[in-house]
Design a protein around this motif. Structure first.
Motif, PDB file in Angstrom:
ATOM      1  N   ALA A 177      45.581  29.477  30.025  1.00  0.00           N
ATOM      2  CA  ALA A 177      45.839  29.230  31.340  1.00  0.00           C
ATOM      3  C   ALA A 177      47.311  29.388  31.379  1.00  0.00           C
ATOM      4  CB  ALA A 177      45.556  27.196  31.314  1.00  0.00           C
ATOM      5  N   ARG A 236      38.876  29.655  32.327  1.00  0.00           N
ATOM      6  CA  ARG A 236      37.589  29.666  32.188  1.00  0.00           C
ATOM      7  C   ARG A 236      36.991  31.250  31.975  1.00  0.00           C
ATOM      8  NH1 ARG A 236      36.292  27.025  38.100  1.00  0.00           N
ATOM      9  NH2 ARG A 236      37.205  25.087  37.628  1.00  0.00           N
ATOM     10  N   ILE A 288      44.660  27.696  35.065  1.00  0.00           N
ATOM     11  CA  ILE A 288      43.814  26.984  34.714  1.00  0.00           C
ATOM     12  C   ILE A 288      42.236  27.439  35.041  1.00  0.00           C
ATOM     13  CG2 ILE A 288      42.855  24.606  34.680  1.00  0.00           C
ATOM     14  CD1 ILE A 288      45.594  23.533  34.866  1.00  0.00           C
ATOM     15  N   MET A 289      42.141  27.815  36.278  1.00  0.00           N
ATOM     16  CA  MET A 289      40.798  28.219  36.658  1.00  0.00           C
ATOM     17  C   MET A 289      40.407  29.675  35.924  1.00  0.00           C
ATOM     18  SD  MET A 289      40.017  28.213  40.707  1.00  0.00           S
ATOM     19  CE  MET A 289      41.050  29.465  41.161  1.00  0.00           C
ATOM     20  N   PRO A 329      51.096  25.322  32.826  1.00  0.00           N
ATOM     21  CA  PRO A 329      49.896  26.093  33.615  1.00  0.00           C
ATOM     22  C   PRO A 329      49.536  25.747  35.056  1.00  0.00           C
ATOM     23  CG  PRO A 329      49.106  24.452  32.225  1.00  0.00           C
ATOM     24  CD  PRO A 329      50.538  24.301  31.997  1.00  0.00           C
ATOM     25  N   SER A 330      49.414  26.896  35.874  1.00  0.00           N
ATOM     26  CA  SER A 330      49.156  26.645  37.073  1.00  0.00           C
ATOM     27  C   SER A 330      47.890  26.292  37.367  1.00  0.00           C
ATOM     28  CB  SER A 330      49.714  27.656  38.074  1.00  0.00           C
ATOM     29  OG  SER A 330      48.540  28.784  37.699  1.00  0.00           O
ATOM     30  N   MET A 331      47.446  25.896  38.647  1.00  0.00           N
ATOM     31  CA  MET A 331      45.750  25.626  38.865  1.00  0.00           C
ATOM     32  C   MET A 331      44.910  26.801  38.699  1.00  0.00           C
ATOM     33  SD  MET A 331      45.635  22.462  39.566  1.00  0.00           S
ATOM     34  CE  MET A 331      47.354  22.207  38.535  1.00  0.00           C
ATOM     35  N   ARG A 332      45.827  27.953  39.363  1.00  0.00           N
ATOM     36  CA  ARG A 332      45.102  29.266  39.213  1.00  0.00           C
ATOM     37  C   ARG A 332      44.951  29.666  37.663  1.00  0.00           C
ATOM     38  NH1 ARG A 332      44.191  33.433  42.738  1.00  0.00           N
ATOM     39  NH2 ARG A 332      44.704  32.016  44.434  1.00  0.00           N
TER      40      ARG A 332
END
Lengths: 380, 249
Positions: free
Chosen positions: B79, B197, B193-194, B188-191
């Motif tokens: 992430a 995956r 973290i996404m 970590p940024s939301m992007r």
């Protein structure tokens, strides 16, 4: 039932915690004192993706769920609610409203920069004579064929100066009362818009609040959100979602005050021992912790309902009412536990107490929440 | 250039340390696990290099020797920005065991720069980096406080007594890093973290290897004694206490 967070939710909570405790903490007291806008922190929040957390990635959002949003709001509000209110308004009042009610063109043009955090949004509903009673919009948006001509004034607008994209509510068909209200997306630099002076607030002083004057402001027809006359419904739906953000903010304020009280009571000595060993203090801590945990569970339940596409208006009202009220109680006790130190800025809890007060007032006062809750329960 | 970062999965540095089974095992109950702080700085520097050297860094991989429980730590590294991750699926036993497993997992993967933190914040063994270089038959540079890359040239700054020195090295090599290599770990940024995956986390099965050492028992440091205040007038009592209680004079 499952009370476990997912690995991703925990990662988001930790990211918000790290951001708040490494960065916001350094200048929170000074910014509050000088009422200085946290421009650099908003930039970091944008880079981290906190400004449009729940928006679909196809509109440049973070694509995260509401539970994650509540966790992030709590962590940021433990340290700084001026920053978290900017985040909350942008996420749950502005981005959410455009994503839910906007056209593809509106989303492309306005939602994307808002979700990226390149632009900050503001939500213009309150008026000098219309706060809780949002049906009484005096500001007029006259239908002129190609455009609407807006005249009037809005009050208590968070991010009015720092923001550049407004969601504006105004009356188009006064005879239809609240069914005549429309919602618009308005760019702040449209001619005819001017700001009142910076409001000198009791708390959340690092976020900017102004009144906004509209004098013959032309708003293009394509900037109306939803059908003609849908404005009031849009406002209520936005507030349903917004209220959960503020509930999580109030929770964070209370949780922050509790954490500071636990730490302080284990360090400060009186009568030969740490004050945590005195039952008067220990019991206060216990009472505060139960309240914080209750507020957290109410917030997470409302978030879970929203994530699972179930009605969440009642739950979010309950969460907001309870979290705001206990934020006031818990921060008051936190100041008491800190004694004289609690009354000075260095120890943070007096600021948390000032911040808590606002959560009982904005995005639906505690009294309005009781109306919402009781009406749901008492309708036949 | 391909960079490999060795990641140790360690208890959060604020963890209250307790031992179980007659002080022979660390009590992991309720412990929050994090990326070893040195390793996190190494990752931060690797990502900075990737972003600023205009394509010189092809990819950044993280590796950990550990059971499935360590995957959240690896996914956090993804992430933050690592391109892929490798987990060698076994309980890490000692430095020899870990270094041998890492070398076996990556010896044919063509990593040019391998970075290890100077030690892990839990066991402080400070041995994996050097052993790994030895197993791979490549140079190792220790106590590195700064890494710079220009084309295929790498320069490493080392802290030495009374100053610092800059070292160049052939590729591949192992850098054992310490304070200074990066200032602050990334959030970590939301992007990020996404995207984590979808990034590969490859699980590699362990090879035959023995640990060379074993933990016999642990001891907690002695609790700090309470501070005793002596009246400034009462020098006699102070001397007496220093003699009889503190036993320093």
């Amino acid at each position: 039932m499952n009370f476990e967070f997912t690995e991703e939710q925990l990662m988001i909570r930790q990211a918000a915690r790290d951001f708040a405790q490494r960065e916001l903490i350094n200048d929170v007291i000074e910014r509050d004192y000088k009422a200085k806008f946290p421009a650099n922190h908003v930039k970091t929040m944008s880079e981290l993706g906190f400004m449009g957390m729940m928006i679909d990635p196809k509109y440049d959002g973070g694509g995260m769920d509401t539970v994650s949003y509540v966790l992030a709001m709590e962590e940021i509000s433990k340290i700084d609610s001026s920053v978290s209110v900017i985040m909350s308004v942008n996420n749950s009042l502005v981005c959410y409203t455009i994503e839910r009610f906007g056209t593809e063109e509106q989303k492309e043009k306005y939602l994307k920069p808002l979700a990226r955090g390149d632009k900050i949004g503001a939500f213009l509903l309150s008026e000098p004579e219309s706060g809780s009673d949002a049906t009484m919009q005096r500001i007029i948006a006259e239908d002129k064929g190609d455009f609407y001509l807006v005249n009037g004034i809005k009050n208590w607008i968070t991010s009015a100066n720092s923001g550049s994209i407004y969601i504006l509510f105004a009356q188009t068909h006064p005879k239809k009362k609240h069914r005549g209200i429309n919602a618009f997306i308005v760019e702040k630099d449209t001619p005819g818009i001017s700001l009142g002076p910076h409001e000198d607030k009791m708390g959340m002083r690092s976020s900017d609040t102004h009144s906004v004057m509209f004098t013959d402001v032309k708003v293009p027809k394509e900037n109306r959100l939803g059908e003609d006359g849908l404005g009031f419904k849009i406002a209520m739906k936005a507030l349903e979602a917004g209220r959960l953000g503020i509930a999580a903010q109030a929770l964070g304020i209370a949780a922050g005050a509790l954490e500071r009280s636990i730490q302080y009571s284990k360090e400060r000595k009186a009568f030969g021992t740490e004050i945590a060993n005195h039952q008067a203090i220990a019991f206060k801590i216990a009472d505060m912790a139960v309240k914080v945990e209750n507020a957290r569970n109410l917030c997470l339940k409302a978030a879970w309902l929203k994530d699972n596409k179930k009605p969440f208006a009642l739950a979010s009202s309950m969460a907001k009412l309870y979290a705001a009220d206990i934020a006031m109680e818990v921060t008051t006790e936190a100041v008491q536990i800190h004694g004289g130190y609690g009354y000075v800025k260095e120890y943070h809890v007096e600021r948390l107490m000032r911040e808590a007060k606002l959560t009982q007032i904005y995005e639906g006062t505690s009294e309005i929440q009781k109306i919402v809750i009781s009406r749901v329960l008492l309708k036949d | 250039m391909k960079i490999l970062i060795c990641i140790s999965n360690v208890p959060d540095t604020t963890t209250k340390i307790r031992f179980v089974n007659d002080n022979t095992a660390f009590d992991t109950n309720g412990v929050q696990w994090i990326i070893n702080p040195w390793d996190e700085l190494a990752l931060t520097r690797a990502l900075e290099l990737k972003e600023t050297t205009g394509g010189a860094i092809e990819k950044v991989t993280v590796i950990n020797v550990g059971t499935k429980d360590t995957e959240p730590t690896l996914r956090k590294a993804l992430a933050i920005g690592a391109d892929d991750a490798i987990r060698v699926n076994t309980e890490p036993k000692d430095a020899f065991f870990v270094a041998y497993h890492i070398s076996e997992a990556v010896k044919n993967e063509g990593y040019d720069m391998i970075i290890a933190g100077i030690d892990s914040s839990d066991y402080n063994g400070a041995a994996v980096g050097g052993m790994l270089a030895e197993f791979l038959g490549v140079p190792s540079v220790s106590s590195v406080s700064s890494i710079d890359v220009e084309g295929d040239n790498v320069s490493l700054k080392r802290e030495i007594d009374g100053g610092s020195e800059v070292i160049g090295t052939q590729l591949p090599f192992v850098a054992i890093i310490q304070k200074g290599v990066a200032i602050e770990p990334r959030i970590p940024s939301m992007r990020g973290i996404m995207m984590a995956r979808k990034k590969p986390l490859n699980v590699v099965e362990p090879v035959e290897a023995d640990a060379l050492t074993e933990f016999v028992s642990y001891e907690l440091p002695q609790a700090k004694a309470a501070c005793k205040m002596v009246d400034p007038e009462n020098v006699k009592e102070l001397i007496n206490l220093l003699h009889t209680e503190a036993k320093v004079i």
